[in-house]
Each structure stands twice: as C-alpha cells, then as structure tokens.
Design a protein around this motif. Structure first.
Motif, PDB file in Angstrom:
ATOM      1  N   LEU A  21       7.923  96.199 -14.397  1.00 21.47           N
ATOM      2  CA  LEU A  21       6.839  95.232 -14.201  1.00 21.47           C
ATOM      3  C   LEU A  21       6.404  94.606 -15.519  1.00 21.47           C
ATOM      4  CD1 LEU A  21       4.440  96.889 -11.591  1.00 21.47           C
ATOM      5  CD2 LEU A  21       5.898  94.901 -11.261  1.00 21.47           C
ATOM      6  N   ALA A  22       6.298  95.413 -16.543  1.00 23.08           N
ATOM      7  CA  ALA A  22       5.870  94.903 -17.846  1.00 23.08           C
ATOM      8  C   ALA A  22       6.902  93.948 -18.431  1.00 23.08           C
ATOM      9  CB  ALA A  22       5.620  96.059 -18.807  1.00 23.08           C
ATOM     10  N   ARG A  23       8.169  94.244 -18.228  1.00 31.10           N
ATOM     11  CA  ARG A  23       9.241  93.456 -18.823  1.00 31.10           C
ATOM     12  C   ARG A  23       9.577  92.207 -18.015  1.00 31.10           C
ATOM     13  NH1 ARG A  23      12.960  97.395 -19.199  1.00 31.10           N
ATOM     14  NH2 ARG A  23      13.940  96.716 -17.285  1.00 31.10           N
ATOM     15  N   GLU A  24       9.652  92.322 -16.700  1.00 29.63           N
ATOM     16  CA  GLU A  24      10.152  91.229 -15.867  1.00 29.63           C
ATOM     17  C   GLU A  24       9.193  90.780 -14.778  1.00 29.63           C
ATOM     18  OE1 GLU A  24      14.008  92.239 -14.362  1.00 29.63           O
ATOM     19  OE2 GLU A  24      14.573  93.185 -16.246  1.00 29.63           O
ATOM     20  N   GLY A  25       8.007  91.313 -14.757  1.00 28.49           N
ATOM     21  CA  GLY A  25       7.074  91.032 -13.678  1.00 28.49           C
ATOM     22  C   GLY A  25       6.669  89.585 -13.544  1.00 28.49           C
ATOM     23  N   LYS A  26       6.458  88.906 -14.644  1.00 32.07           N
ATOM     24  CA  LYS A  26       6.006  87.511 -14.593  1.00 32.07           C
ATOM     25  C   LYS A  26       6.979  86.625 -13.814  1.00 32.07           C
ATOM     26  CE  LYS A  26       2.325  87.782 -17.232  1.00 32.07           C
ATOM     27  NZ  LYS A  26       1.012  87.619 -16.748  1.00 32.07           N
ATOM     28  N   SER A  27       8.259  86.932 -13.863  1.00 34.96           N
ATOM     29  CA  SER A  27       9.235  86.133 -13.122  1.00 34.96           C
ATOM     30  C   SER A  27       9.145  86.381 -11.620  1.00 34.96           C
ATOM     31  CB  SER A  27      10.659  86.421 -13.607  1.00 34.96           C
ATOM     32  OG  SER A  27      11.031  87.747 -13.281  1.00 34.96           O
ATOM     33  N   ILE A  28       8.542  87.495 -11.222  1.00 36.33           N
ATOM     34  CA  ILE A  28       8.402  87.820  -9.803  1.00 36.33           C
ATOM     35  C   ILE A  28       7.101  87.259  -9.247  1.00 36.33           C
ATOM     36  CG2 ILE A  28       8.188  89.680  -8.107  1.00 36.33           C
ATOM     37  CD1 ILE A  28       9.798  91.439 -10.058  1.00 36.33           C
ATOM     38  N   TYR A  29       5.994  87.507  -9.934  1.00 35.12           N
ATOM     39  CA  TYR A  29       4.686  87.191  -9.355  1.00 35.12           C
ATOM     40  C   TYR A  29       3.851  86.216 -10.156  1.00 35.12           C
ATOM     41  CZ  TYR A  29       3.620  91.082 -12.484  1.00 35.12           C
ATOM     42  OH  TYR A  29       3.546  91.912 -13.554  1.00 35.12           O
ATOM     43  N   GLY A  30       4.376  85.628 -11.195  1.00 35.50           N
ATOM     44  CA  GLY A  30       3.645  84.604 -11.943  1.00 35.50           C
ATOM     45  C   GLY A  30       2.532  85.167 -12.802  1.00 35.50           C
ATOM     46  N   ASN A  31       1.356  84.542 -12.741  1.00 35.90           N
ATOM     47  CA  ASN A  31       0.249  84.899 -13.631  1.00 35.90           C
ATOM     48  C   ASN A  31      -0.682  85.970 -13.081  1.00 35.90           C
ATOM     49  OD1 ASN A  31       1.021  83.154 -15.669  1.00 35.90           O
ATOM     50  ND2 ASN A  31      -0.003  81.429 -14.697  1.00 35.90           N
ATOM     51  N   VAL A  54      -3.250  94.191  -6.935  1.00 38.46           N
ATOM     52  CA  VAL A  54      -3.055  92.803  -7.346  1.00 38.46           C
ATOM     53  C   VAL A  54      -4.413  92.209  -7.707  1.00 38.46           C
ATOM     54  CG1 VAL A  54      -2.193  90.538  -6.655  1.00 38.46           C
ATOM     55  CG2 VAL A  54      -1.088  92.600  -5.778  1.00 38.46           C
ATOM     56  N   PHE A  55      -4.508  91.684  -8.932  1.00 37.82           N
ATOM     57  CA  PHE A  55      -5.734  91.072  -9.422  1.00 37.82           C
ATOM     58  C   PHE A  55      -5.438  89.667  -9.922  1.00 37.82           C
ATOM     59  CE2 PHE A  55      -5.956  95.637 -10.274  1.00 37.82           C
ATOM     60  CZ  PHE A  55      -7.117  95.973  -9.597  1.00 37.82           C
ATOM     61  N   HIS A  56      -6.460  88.837  -9.951  1.00 38.31           N
ATOM     62  CA  HIS A  56      -6.376  87.476 -10.499  1.00 38.31           C
ATOM     63  C   HIS A  56      -5.294  86.636  -9.833  1.00 38.31           C
ATOM     64  CE1 HIS A  56      -9.204  88.820 -13.462  1.00 38.31           C
ATOM     65  NE2 HIS A  56      -8.372  89.757 -13.887  1.00 38.31           N
ATOM     66  N   ALA A  57      -5.138  86.797  -8.542  1.00 39.34           N
ATOM     67  CA  ALA A  57      -4.192  85.989  -7.785  1.00 39.34           C
ATOM     68  C   ALA A  57      -4.966  85.230  -6.714  1.00 39.34           C
ATOM     69  CB  ALA A  57      -3.130  86.858  -7.140  1.00 39.34           C
ATOM     70  N   GLU A  58      -4.658  83.951  -6.565  1.00 42.22           N
ATOM     71  CA  GLU A  58      -5.328  83.168  -5.532  1.00 42.22           C
ATOM     72  C   GLU A  58      -5.000  83.701  -4.144  1.00 42.22           C
ATOM     73  OE1 GLU A  58      -4.846  78.946  -5.872  1.00 42.22           O
ATOM     74  OE2 GLU A  58      -5.086  79.027  -8.045  1.00 42.22           O
ATOM     75  N   LYS A  59      -3.741  84.079  -3.950  1.00 45.87           N
ATOM     76  CA  LYS A  59      -3.291  84.598  -2.661  1.00 45.87           C
ATOM     77  C   LYS A  59      -2.518  85.903  -2.886  1.00 45.87           C
ATOM     78  CE  LYS A  59      -3.002  79.985  -0.742  1.00 45.87           C
ATOM     79  NZ  LYS A  59      -2.130  78.957  -0.182  1.00 45.87           N
ATOM     80  N   PRO A  60      -3.217  87.034  -2.898  1.00 45.43           N
ATOM     81  CA  PRO A  60      -2.558  88.325  -3.157  1.00 45.43           C
ATOM     82  C   PRO A  60      -1.436  88.645  -2.164  1.00 45.43           C
ATOM     83  CG  PRO A  60      -4.932  88.564  -3.205  1.00 45.43           C
ATOM     84  CD  PRO A  60      -4.651  87.182  -2.725  1.00 45.43           C
TER      85      PRO A  60
END
Length: 73
Positions: A21-31, A54-60
């Motif tokens: 998640l730390a290394r590749e997470g942004k490519s899966i779930y964005g910001n 899941v935090f800080h997501a418009e649509k979790p």
C-alpha cells in the motif's frame, strides 16, 4: 479464538500488504488515505480477510471497489 499460527500468518500478511500500500497504493486508489486495520485468516489458512479503513475519499465505496477489481491480478 484464533490460533497462534493464524495470528502469525495474519501478521506477516498485514506487514507485506502495508508495504505494498505504501509503495503502490496511489495507483490503485488515488489521493485517498487507506490503511489496513486488521487481517483475519481462516483456521485452514486458505482465506485471508482484509479490513481497510478509508479516509479523505469523496466516495469510499469506489476505493473498496477498486481493490476488489484488482484482487485477482
């Protein structure tokens, strides 16, 4: 009650997936900010269940859906 073996396997899986998640997470779930809160493993060690926060997501739900889409890759 989980056995010592189940707890150890769950711990190893949680450590490995947290690193992914730390290394590749942004490519899966964005910001969104996603953490792995717990891993539970069945007594026969054939199934691991992941509990995500899941935090800080418009649509979790969309974030969870993206993980579900990629689980077979």
């Amino acid at each position: 009650m989980d056995s010592r073996r189940q707890l150890k396997i769950a711990s190893v899986i949680q450590e490995a997936f947290t690193e992914i998640l730390a290394r590749e997470g942004k490519s899966i779930y964005g910001n969104a900010f996603v953490t792995l809160s717990k891993v539970k493993v069945t007594s026969d060690l054939s199934l691991a269940r992941f509990y995500l926060s899941v935090f800080h997501a418009e649509k979790p739900d969309e974030v969870i859906w993206k993980f579900a889409e990629r689980k077979t890759e």
